[in-house]
Structure formats: structure tokens, C-alpha cells
Design a protein around this motif. Structure first.
Motif, mmCIF file in Angstrom:
data_model
loop_
_atom_site.group_PDB
_atom_site.id
_atom_site.type_symbol
_atom_site.label_atom_id
_atom_site.label_comp_id
_atom_site.label_asym_id
_atom_site.label_seq_id
_atom_site.Cartn_x
_atom_site.Cartn_y
_atom_site.Cartn_z
ATOM 1 N N ARG A 55 8.915 -0.903 -21.695
ATOM 2 C CA ARG A 55 7.869 -1.473 -20.847
ATOM 3 C C ARG A 55 7.264 -2.738 -21.457
ATOM 4 N N ASN A 56 6.956 -2.692 -22.751
ATOM 5 C CA ASN A 56 6.341 -3.844 -23.392
ATOM 6 C C ASN A 56 7.307 -5.023 -23.478
ATOM 7 N N GLU A 57 8.607 -4.738 -23.547
ATOM 8 C CA GLU A 57 9.608 -5.808 -23.572
ATOM 9 C C GLU A 57 9.698 -6.494 -22.214
ATOM 10 N N VAL A 58 9.577 -5.711 -21.136
ATOM 11 C CA VAL A 58 9.527 -6.309 -19.797
ATOM 12 C C VAL A 58 8.258 -7.130 -19.644
ATOM 13 N N ASP A 59 7.164 -6.579 -20.115
ATOM 14 C CA ASP A 59 5.856 -7.217 -19.985
ATOM 15 C C ASP A 59 5.842 -8.605 -20.620
ATOM 16 N N LYS A 60 6.521 -8.767 -21.760
ATOM 17 C CA LYS A 60 6.490 -10.030 -22.508
ATOM 18 C C LYS A 60 7.770 -10.850 -22.346
ATOM 19 N N LEU A 61 8.662 -10.438 -21.447
ATOM 20 C CA LEU A 61 9.917 -11.159 -21.263
ATOM 21 C C LEU A 61 9.662 -12.545 -20.683
ATOM 22 N N ARG A 62 10.203 -13.582 -21.345
ATOM 23 C CA ARG A 62 10.005 -14.956 -20.918
ATOM 24 C C ARG A 62 11.295 -15.506 -20.295
ATOM 25 N N TRP A 63 11.136 -16.513 -19.454
ATOM 26 C CA TRP A 63 12.317 -17.145 -18.889
ATOM 27 C C TRP A 63 13.190 -17.760 -19.983
ATOM 28 N N GLN B 1 9.443 -24.484 -10.581
ATOM 29 C CA GLN B 1 8.555 -24.677 -11.724
ATOM 30 C C GLN B 1 8.286 -23.310 -12.341
ATOM 31 N N ALA B 2 9.226 -22.876 -13.159
ATOM 32 C CA ALA B 2 9.156 -21.507 -13.692
ATOM 33 C C ALA B 2 7.989 -21.360 -14.662
ATOM 34 N N PRO B 3 7.206 -20.296 -14.536
ATOM 35 C CA PRO B 3 6.160 -20.012 -15.522
ATOM 36 C C PRO B 3 6.782 -19.536 -16.828
ATOM 37 N N VAL B 4 5.965 -19.240 -17.794
ATOM 38 C CA VAL B 4 6.466 -18.791 -19.091
ATOM 39 C C VAL B 4 7.122 -17.424 -18.969
ATOM 40 N N VAL C 75 8.587 -13.887 -16.979
ATOM 41 C CA VAL C 75 9.387 -13.525 -15.809
ATOM 42 C C VAL C 75 8.547 -12.768 -14.784
ATOM 43 N N ILE C 76 7.777 -11.798 -15.248
ATOM 44 C CA ILE C 76 6.948 -10.986 -14.347
ATOM 45 C C ILE C 76 5.542 -11.575 -14.291
ATOM 46 N N SER C 77 5.030 -11.752 -13.096
ATOM 47 C CA SER C 77 3.704 -12.341 -12.941
ATOM 48 C C SER C 77 2.623 -11.411 -13.481
ATOM 49 N N GLU C 78 1.553 -11.989 -13.934
ATOM 50 C CA GLU C 78 0.483 -11.214 -14.565
ATOM 51 C C GLU C 78 -0.290 -10.407 -13.531
ATOM 52 N N ALA C 79 -0.591 -9.177 -13.873
ATOM 53 C CA ALA C 79 -1.422 -8.302 -13.032
ATOM 54 C C ALA C 79 -2.051 -7.270 -13.956
ATOM 55 N N ARG C 80 -3.214 -7.583 -14.469
ATOM 56 C CA ARG C 80 -3.876 -6.735 -15.462
ATOM 57 C C ARG C 80 -4.359 -5.426 -14.852
ATOM 58 N N HIS C 81 -4.491 -4.416 -15.721
ATOM 59 C CA HIS C 81 -5.057 -3.130 -15.318
ATOM 60 C C HIS C 81 -5.891 -2.611 -16.479
ATOM 61 N N PRO C 82 -7.099 -2.132 -16.206
ATOM 62 C CA PRO C 82 -7.993 -1.706 -17.298
ATOM 63 C C PRO C 82 -7.447 -0.578 -18.154
ATOM 64 N N SER C 83 -6.530 0.221 -17.627
ATOM 65 C CA SER C 83 -5.990 1.337 -18.405
ATOM 66 C C SER C 83 -4.945 0.882 -19.421
ATOM 67 N N MET C 84 -4.449 -0.354 -19.269
ATOM 68 C CA MET C 84 -3.447 -0.892 -20.198
ATOM 69 C C MET C 84 -3.893 -2.284 -20.637
ATOM 70 N N LYS C 85 -4.835 -2.313 -21.553
ATOM 71 C CA LYS C 85 -5.483 -3.557 -21.947
ATOM 72 C C LYS C 85 -4.530 -4.542 -22.611
#
Length: 346
Positions: A157-165, A211-214, A216-226
Motif C-alpha cells: 500500500r505504501n509503495e502505491v501511495d508514493k509511486l511516482r511517474w 502535464q503529469a504530476p509527481v 501516479v495516484i492523486s492525493e486524497a487524505r484520510h484522518p485514519s491514515m495520517k
């Protein structure tokens, strides 16, 4: 003290605190937030001896009523011991000019039965359902992306979360898992490259804007996973997975970590097609025992009685990655000179 990811290090510290609290007889309740941890952290390491830990194991084992209880003790011990890894301990002693010795050496752990993995969902069928529910949705498209990344590359999960283009080389058909600024992988073995087939690359290329962002997955924060950029996407995908219905049942309804379950399913598939060592490489485990004991499906192996009864030659399992016209989705799994593939039957 250990050189590892922040999330993993927190798990190690939590396990060590749990052991120290039991040794020092610190109760679990009656404290304000963080007050208990502060009290635990004040316990002298001189009290955390090899004998004290051995007694903690013996006392805890006597109270165990299930295999799960025994696994909890073992898990806490293994995680806490990781804080005192030999190389990290030597570096710590040099930095602080002290001689700190690990209290976890030469200790006997209670025997536990491995948690064998049994397949709960067929990946091809799951992908077909996700195509309908997620891939065409403007609000759930990120969940489709995460699903494909976890299955095709066995990402955590954390690898997907931080995966960059920048980590995806579509021309070379490679996905690279590596450390980046603000993100340290779980272990040194987590670093690796996963080969992708042309069709998977086409899927991923379709996700990339001009214009690719840094990331791959767009940011969507959740308080349970800071500490997660995409916590809300993960929560929603887990909810979808738990609600998946197959033959009137929800096979993932009670799974604590449904995304990690997909990683296990992908690893099991690699094992079936290419063997244990390739599965270990694909999952990027430090120990092949971890792959064998916790990640591989245990219900698809038979003696081959049909062939024996009929007097036929048993056909070996397909380990060549040869194409099957009835199979649909192909994922290349290794970065060796001869790429191998996983195919999922829809």
C-alpha cells in the motif's frame, strides 16, 4: 536504530514498548493520551534483559489459549528484535560511545503454526468486476489504478501511495520500486524492478496526463491514515473489495487487509506458474520462509490422481509463461533476461 521505513520502524517501536510495559508491569489503562508511552520510555534498558524477555515469553505462552495468541507473542518478539539489528546496533554504539547489547539473542520462541494463505477470490474475475464498477467512473478511477498496480506488480500500500511517474519506464516496460525523498521502503529487499507487458503499459500510459504530476495516484487524505497521501482512495477500495459478491457470498467481507490479500493472491499466482523463488523475488521478501509460510495458496496442489487412475503421463505445470489463447490479462513478473508472465483468466 534500524534503517527501514518510518511505518515499519513505528511497528518495531510499538512491539518493543509492549514488551517493556509487560516487563515493568505498566497497566494498559488509566493514562492520558501518550502518557503511557512516556512512562514506558522512562524504563531503564537495564531492566530489559535476556532473562526478563525469556520470562515474558514463558508467562505469555502459559496464558495463550489459541495459535493466534502465540503468533502475537512471536510477532512482537520478532519486530522488537529488529530494533537491535547487528549493523544498526554497532553504528549506534559507535555514535554514542557505549556498549549496548541486544537482549534478544539466544532466546527460544514458542512454536506456532504458519498462517497458510488460501485463495479467497479469483483475480481475473475480480478485474472484470472492477472494469465495470471502477474503471469507467470519474469518482472511483483511482481505485481501479490502485487495484491494477497491486495485482500486476505486487506493490504494498505504501509503495502505491508514493509511486511516482518517474518510477515507471513505459518504453522499457519497467516499474521501479525505490527509496525517494520523504519515503523509505520497508526493507533493503523492497527495492526492485517489476517488468510490465505491453498491455499493462498501455493501461498505465492512458492514465498519464500531458502535464503529469509527481505521483501516479492523486492525493486524497484520510484522518485514519495520517502518513498516507491517498488514504481515502485506499479506504474506498477496501470497502469495494469487501462488498464484492461472488456466487451470493462476499469472500473478502471479513478480511482485515483486503489490499494485502490481493498482493498475496498475486504472489501465489507467480508461485503456481514459476515457483517459490520467483514468488519471493516478485514479492521482494527478505526471507523465502515469509513467502512460503504466509503468502502462498495452499489449496491448489494434488497428486494428480486422474492421470494415475487413467494410466496417463502427468503433464508438468506450465512454468514457461507460454501464451494461452483463452487467457486475457498478461503481467510480466521478473526483470531477468527471459521475462516471465502471470495470466489472469477473466
Amino acid at each position: 536504530m534500524v534503517s527501514t521505513g518510518e511505518t515499519t520502524r513505528r511497528a518495531y517501536v510499538t512491539a518493543f514498548r509492549a514488551i517493556v510495559a509487560d516487563i515493568a508491569s505498566i497497566p494498559r489503562t488509566g493514562f492520558k493520551p501518550n502518557q503511557r508511552n512516556e512512562k514506558i520510555d522512562k524504563v531503564s534498558l537495564q531492566k530489559v534483559t535476556r532473562e526478563a524477555i525469556q520470562k515474558w515469553i514463558a508467562t505469555g505462552t502459559r496464558k495463550c489459549t489459541t495459535q493466534s495468541d502465540r503468533r502475537t507473542i512471536r510477532s512482537r518478539f520478532v519486530n522488537a528484535k529488529s530494533l537491535f539489528h547487528k549493523n544498526a546496533l554497532e553504528a549506534f554504539n559507535r555514535t554514542h560511545n557505549i556498549t549496548l547489547v541486544s537482549p534478544f539473542t539466544d532466546i527460544t520462541l514458542p512454536k506456532t503454526a504458519p498462517v497458510r494463505h488460501f485463495s479467497k477470490v479469483e483475480l481475473g474475475q475480480l478485474i472484470e468486476m472492477a472494469k465495470v464498477d471502477l474503471s469507467g467512473s470519474t469518482t472511483d478511477f483511482e481505485q481501479w489504478q490502485i487495484l491494477i498496480l497491486v495485482i500486476s506488480a505486487g506493490l504494498r500500500r505504501n509503495e502505491v501511495d508514493k509511486l511516482r511517474w518517474a518510477d515507471i519506464d513505459l518504453k522499457a516496460q519497467k516499474l521501479h520500486i525505490r527509496d525517494a525523498e520523504g519515503h523509505t521502503l520497508k526493507t533493503h529487499c523492497s527495492v526492485g524492478s517489476i517488468s510490465l507487458d505491453a498491455r499493462t503499459c498501455e493501461l498505465i500510459a492512458g492514465w498519464k496526463p500531458l502535464q503529469a504530476p509527481v505521483y501516479v495516484i492523486s492525493e486524497a487524505r484520510h484522518p485514519s491514515m495520517k502518513h498516507m497521501r491517498c488514504g481515502d482512495h485506499f479506504n474506498r477500495l477496501c470497502q469495494w473489495l469487501r462488498n464484492v459478491t461472488v456466487d451470493g457470498e462476499k469472500p473478502l467481507a471479513n478480511v482485515q487487509k483486503p489490499l494485502h490479500e490481493l498482493r498475496k493472491e498475486a504472489g501465489s499466482r507467480v508461485n503456481e506458474l514459476h515457483g517459490l523463488h520467483e514468488a519471493c523475488r516478485f514479492l521482494r521478501h527478505t526471507s523465502i520462509n515469509t513467502t512460503s509460510d504466509y503468502y502462498l495458496n495452499s489449496d491448489n496442489v494434488t497428486v494428480g490422481m486422474d492421470a494415475l487412475i487413467e494410466g496417463e503421463q502427468q503433464t508438468p505445470a506450465n512454468t514457461s509463461g507460454a501464451n494461452d489463447p483463452d487467457e486475457d490479462i498478461l503481467f510480466i513478473t521478473n526483470d531477468g533476461p527471459t521475462p516471465k508472465s502471470i495470466r489472469f483468466v477473466p
